[in-house]
Motif scaffolding. Structure first.
Motif, short mmCIF file in Angstrom:
data_model
loop_
_atom_site.label_atom_id
_atom_site.label_comp_id
_atom_site.label_asym_id
_atom_site.label_seq_id
_atom_site.Cartn_x
_atom_site.Cartn_y
_atom_site.Cartn_z
N ASP A 92 0.56 -1.17 -0.04
CA ASP A 92 0.11 0.14 0.18
C ASP A 92 0.80 1.17 0.06
OD1 ASP A 92 -2.69 1.70 0.15
OD2 ASP A 92 -1.95 1.93 2.19
N TYR A 93 1.98 1.31 0.73
CA TYR A 93 3.01 2.21 0.79
C TYR A 93 3.41 2.54 -0.28
CZ TYR A 93 6.89 5.17 2.42
OH TYR A 93 7.79 6.12 2.51
N ARG A 94 4.09 1.58 -1.00
CA ARG A 94 4.76 1.81 -2.51
C ARG A 94 3.53 2.26 -3.66
NH1 ARG A 94 7.34 -2.75 -0.88
NH2 ARG A 94 5.86 -4.24 -1.74
N SER A 95 2.30 1.87 -3.37
CA SER A 95 1.29 2.19 -4.30
C SER A 95 0.98 3.80 -3.95
CB SER A 95 0.13 1.42 -4.03
OG SER A 95 -0.98 1.61 -4.89
N LYS A 128 3.66 5.49 -5.34
CA LYS A 128 3.61 5.66 -6.94
C LYS A 128 2.56 6.52 -7.43
CE LYS A 128 3.51 2.53 -11.00
NZ LYS A 128 3.10 1.15 -11.33
N GLY A 129 1.10 6.59 -6.90
CA GLY A 129 0.50 7.24 -7.13
C GLY A 129 0.78 8.75 -7.06
N ALA A 130 1.61 9.26 -5.96
CA ALA A 130 1.77 10.66 -5.77
C ALA A 130 2.94 10.89 -6.50
CB ALA A 130 2.14 10.71 -4.20
N ARG A 131 3.81 9.79 -7.07
CA ARG A 131 4.79 10.23 -8.07
C ARG A 131 5.83 10.67 -7.41
NH1 ARG A 131 5.05 10.60 -13.52
NH2 ARG A 131 6.39 12.13 -13.49
N ALA A 132 6.08 10.19 -5.97
CA ALA A 132 7.18 10.53 -4.94
C ALA A 132 8.21 9.52 -5.17
CB ALA A 132 6.33 10.51 -3.65
N PRO A 133 9.44 10.03 -5.25
CA PRO A 133 10.55 9.04 -5.44
C PRO A 133 10.86 8.44 -3.94
CG PRO A 133 11.25 11.20 -5.13
CD PRO A 133 9.77 11.44 -5.28
N ALA A 148 18.96 8.23 -4.72
CA ALA A 148 20.26 7.68 -4.64
C ALA A 148 20.80 7.50 -5.96
CB ALA A 148 20.62 6.54 -3.93
N ALA A 149 19.91 6.76 -6.92
CA ALA A 149 20.33 6.47 -8.38
C ALA A 149 20.54 7.56 -9.04
CB ALA A 149 19.26 5.46 -8.96
N ALA A 150 19.68 8.78 -9.03
CA ALA A 150 19.75 9.89 -9.84
C ALA A 150 20.84 10.70 -9.55
CB ALA A 150 18.24 10.85 -9.55
#
Length: 108
Positions: free
Chosen positions: A27-30, A33-38, A44-46
């Motif tokens: 749910d947290y990852r969803s 993703k819905g909020a387009r939050a990294p 770190a990758a960026a």
């Protein structure tokens, strides 16, 4: 088992907790993703990709930062392997930037 000190319900409670935790994480990852939050790994990758780009343009850029990062890695990994892998990543970034500049020059 005489030396088994766990309650018979421990395993059931443990598995139920893992299921709840898994649902919470999904749910947290969803929500992220819905909020387009990294996530931390995205940031770190960026940062790392940008650092490689900087080093590809100017190998002496951010020397103290690179040295600090390499020192941190050396506490867990072989120094020669770190140097080889890092040099490969920087060379690849430099090559990718050169290819990108060449493509932009052809298109513009």
């Amino acid at each position: 088992m005489a030396d088994d000190f766990h309650d018979a319900n421990d395993g059931r409670r443990y598995r139920a907790r893992l299921r709840r935790q898994g649902r919470y994480q999904a749910d947290y990852r969803s929500r992220l993703k819905g909020a387009r939050a990294p996530q931390k790994a995205d940031i770190a990758a960026a940062c790392f990709e940008e650092l490689l780009g900087m080093l590809g343009r100017n190998p002496s850029a951010a020397t103290s930062f690179v040295n600090a990062a390499l020192r941190r890695l050396s506490t867990r990994f072989d120094k020669r392997q770190i140097a080889e892998r890092f040099a490969t990543l920087v060379a690849r970034a430099a090559r990718d930037q050169a290819n990108s500049a060449r493509r932009d020059g052809e298109c513009g």
